[in-house]
Design a protein around this motif. Sequence first.
Motif, mmCIF file in Angstrom:
data_model
loop_
_atom_site.group_PDB
_atom_site.id
_atom_site.type_symbol
_atom_site.label_atom_id
_atom_site.label_comp_id
_atom_site.label_asym_id
_atom_site.label_seq_id
_atom_site.Cartn_x
_atom_site.Cartn_y
_atom_site.Cartn_z
ATOM 1 N N ALA A 111 0.841 -1.204 0.000
ATOM 2 C CA ALA A 111 0.000 0.000 0.000
ATOM 3 C C ALA A 111 0.875 1.252 0.000
ATOM 4 O O ALA A 111 0.590 2.226 -0.703
ATOM 5 N N ARG A 112 1.946 1.213 0.794
ATOM 6 C CA ARG A 112 2.848 2.370 0.838
ATOM 7 C C ARG A 112 3.464 2.598 -0.540
ATOM 8 O O ARG A 112 3.536 3.733 -1.029
ATOM 9 N N ALA A 113 3.905 1.525 -1.183
ATOM 10 C CA ALA A 113 4.505 1.650 -2.519
ATOM 11 C C ALA A 113 3.491 2.214 -3.514
ATOM 12 O O ALA A 113 3.833 3.044 -4.370
ATOM 13 N N ALA A 114 2.263 1.772 -3.391
ATOM 14 C CA ALA A 114 1.217 2.256 -4.302
ATOM 15 C C ALA A 114 1.001 3.757 -4.136
ATOM 16 O O ALA A 114 0.928 4.504 -5.116
ATOM 17 N N LEU A 115 0.928 4.197 -2.880
ATOM 18 C CA LEU A 115 0.717 5.626 -2.626
ATOM 19 C C LEU A 115 1.904 6.438 -3.130
ATOM 20 O O LEU A 115 1.733 7.519 -3.708
ATOM 21 N N GLU A 116 3.112 5.904 -2.932
ATOM 22 C CA GLU A 116 4.310 6.613 -3.409
ATOM 23 C C GLU A 116 4.321 6.723 -4.922
ATOM 24 O O GLU A 116 4.867 7.672 -5.484
ATOM 25 N N GLY A 118 1.734 7.207 -6.633
ATOM 26 C CA GLY A 118 0.627 8.075 -7.030
ATOM 27 C C GLY A 118 -0.684 7.353 -7.274
ATOM 28 O O GLY A 118 -1.629 7.938 -7.790
ATOM 29 N N LEU A 119 -0.723 6.071 -6.901
ATOM 30 C CA LEU A 119 -1.976 5.316 -7.044
ATOM 31 C C LEU A 119 -2.840 5.486 -5.808
ATOM 32 O O LEU A 119 -2.325 5.670 -4.701
ATOM 33 N N LYS A 120 -4.153 5.385 -5.978
ATOM 34 C CA LYS A 120 -5.047 5.208 -4.848
ATOM 35 C C LYS A 120 -5.049 3.726 -4.513
ATOM 36 O O LYS A 120 -4.827 2.888 -5.394
ATOM 37 N N VAL A 121 -5.309 3.421 -3.249
ATOM 38 C CA VAL A 121 -5.146 2.036 -2.832
ATOM 39 C C VAL A 121 -6.427 1.533 -2.158
ATOM 40 O O VAL A 121 -7.043 2.241 -1.355
ATOM 41 N N ILE A 122 -6.837 0.343 -2.561
ATOM 42 C CA ILE A 122 -7.990 -0.333 -1.936
ATOM 43 C C ILE A 122 -7.432 -1.450 -1.067
ATOM 44 O O ILE A 122 -6.912 -2.446 -1.579
ATOM 45 N N VAL A 123 -7.488 -1.262 0.246
ATOM 46 C CA VAL A 123 -6.955 -2.247 1.190
ATOM 47 C C VAL A 123 -8.102 -3.157 1.633
ATOM 48 O O VAL A 123 -9.107 -2.681 2.166
ATOM 49 N N CYS A 124 -7.937 -4.464 1.410
ATOM 50 C CA CYS A 124 -9.005 -5.421 1.738
ATOM 51 C C CYS A 124 -8.794 -6.025 3.123
ATOM 52 O O CYS A 124 -7.670 -6.392 3.490
ATOM 53 N N VAL A 125 -9.884 -6.136 3.845
ATOM 54 C CA VAL A 125 -9.890 -6.804 5.152
ATOM 55 C C VAL A 125 -11.116 -7.701 5.207
ATOM 56 O O VAL A 125 -12.080 -7.503 4.460
ATOM 57 N N GLY A 126 -11.080 -8.701 6.074
ATOM 58 C CA GLY A 126 -12.265 -9.557 6.205
ATOM 59 C C GLY A 126 -11.955 -10.811 6.992
ATOM 60 O O GLY A 126 -10.837 -11.322 6.953
ATOM 61 N N GLU A 127 -12.972 -11.296 7.684
ATOM 62 C CA GLU A 127 -12.807 -12.460 8.550
ATOM 63 C C GLU A 127 -13.158 -13.749 7.810
ATOM 64 O O GLU A 127 -13.954 -13.733 6.874
ATOM 65 N N THR A 128 -12.610 -14.860 8.263
ATOM 66 C CA THR A 128 -13.031 -16.173 7.768
ATOM 67 C C THR A 128 -14.325 -16.581 8.485
ATOM 68 O O THR A 128 -14.723 -15.962 9.489
ATOM 69 N N GLU A 129 -14.920 -17.633 7.992
ATOM 70 C CA GLU A 129 -16.156 -18.098 8.630
ATOM 71 C C GLU A 129 -15.870 -18.574 10.060
ATOM 72 O O GLU A 129 -16.650 -18.306 10.983
ATOM 73 N N ALA A 130 -14.739 -19.263 10.253
ATOM 74 C CA ALA A 130 -14.414 -19.751 11.601
ATOM 75 C C ALA A 130 -14.226 -18.577 12.562
ATOM 76 O O ALA A 130 -14.644 -18.637 13.727
ATOM 77 N N GLY A 143 -7.283 -5.736 13.786
ATOM 78 C CA GLY A 143 -5.880 -6.086 13.588
ATOM 79 C C GLY A 143 -5.441 -5.883 12.148
ATOM 80 O O GLY A 143 -4.337 -5.380 11.887
ATOM 81 N N GLN A 144 -6.298 -6.241 11.205
ATOM 82 C CA GLN A 144 -5.934 -6.067 9.790
ATOM 83 C C GLN A 144 -5.834 -4.591 9.428
ATOM 84 O O GLN A 144 -4.939 -4.184 8.684
ATOM 85 N N LEU A 145 -6.744 -3.783 9.955
ATOM 86 C CA LEU A 145 -6.667 -2.340 9.679
ATOM 87 C C LEU A 145 -5.377 -1.761 10.250
ATOM 88 O O LEU A 145 -4.664 -1.006 9.579
ATOM 89 N N ALA A 146 -5.092 -2.096 11.501
ATOM 90 C CA ALA A 146 -3.896 -1.542 12.149
ATOM 91 C C ALA A 146 -2.635 -1.999 11.411
ATOM 92 O O ALA A 146 -1.688 -1.234 11.236
ATOM 93 N N GLY A 147 -2.633 -3.262 10.960
ATOM 94 C CA GLY A 147 -1.422 -3.808 10.351
ATOM 95 C C GLY A 147 -1.263 -3.519 8.877
ATOM 96 O O GLY A 147 -0.140 -3.429 8.373
ATOM 97 N N SER A 148 -2.359 -3.375 8.155
ATOM 98 C CA SER A 148 -2.282 -3.309 6.685
ATOM 99 C C SER A 148 -2.355 -1.896 6.119
ATOM 100 O O SER A 148 -1.997 -1.695 4.960
ATOM 101 N N VAL A 149 -2.873 -0.961 6.897
ATOM 102 C CA VAL A 149 -3.053 0.396 6.371
ATOM 103 C C VAL A 149 -1.853 1.248 6.780
ATOM 104 O O VAL A 149 -1.552 1.360 7.969
ATOM 105 N N PRO A 150 -1.152 1.835 5.822
ATOM 106 C CA PRO A 150 0.009 2.662 6.160
ATOM 107 C C PRO A 150 -0.410 3.987 6.800
ATOM 108 O O PRO A 150 -1.586 4.344 6.782
#
Length: 249
Positions: A111-116, A118-130, A143-150
């Motif tokens: 995501a950081r590379a994408a922003l650098e 000049g791209l907009k970035v769509i960061v995906c998050v989501g839980e498994t069924e379990a 946790g995914q938001l904190a870890g995946s979003v620059p």
Amino acid sequence: MRVKLAAGNWKMNGLSADLAEIDALAAAHPDPRSEVLICPPATLVAAMAARTDGTAIAVGGQSCHPAASGAHTGDVSAAMLADAGATYVIVGHSERRADHGESDDDVRAQARAALEAGLKVIVCVGETEAQRDASNTLDIISGQLAGSVPDLVTGESLVIAYEPVWAIGTGRTPTTDQIGEVHDFIRARLEARFGTGVGRSVRILYGGSVKPGNATEIFAVSNVDGALVGGASLKASDFGGIIAALDAA
Ligand code: PGA
């Protein structure tokens, strides 16, 4: 006001002949109220960008390597996607996390590379069924938001896609209450981390078995600013129905 976003993810589907779907989509939706984005496989990004020039359709990549260039056989960098005409890239899709073992750290670096680049970035998050069955959905999303979003995002450059893994390609969707609970939670996390200005500007998409037949009820849910659509983005008639539902929302 957040501009709604209808994003199509073609995944590993599409040959040159399928670009005709984009011509049909552009002809059917010359002036949508919503932003419209298609993310084809990397092989079609340049051709689709050329073909959609002068239309309302933007083009994006489905993943990018965190480095700008180098010895990474088979990978594509954010700068390459931008050079080919992309303005967005998806990162952290659950299929990438599963098939390629991508961690939150990997996704954040992409995501950081994408922003650098000049791209907009769509960061995906989501839980498994379990994880949902164990009542861990909000912890996983947090946790995914904190870890995946620059850190260095703006309200315009960041889009979050909430995609429950168990809803992708299955025809199953969460209830509208379940979608609303997660989207409201994501909004609150974004506002807490980035402040209300940025936090309220970020678009939050729902993804997972969105079809013309269920789009209207999903788009009526609070903090749903559009959709990330897989299977139903491949045909202009299906995706067009989703765009129409979003425009009417
Ligand atoms: P689907 O895929 O619409 O085919 O469920 C959504 C996605 O994976 O982005």
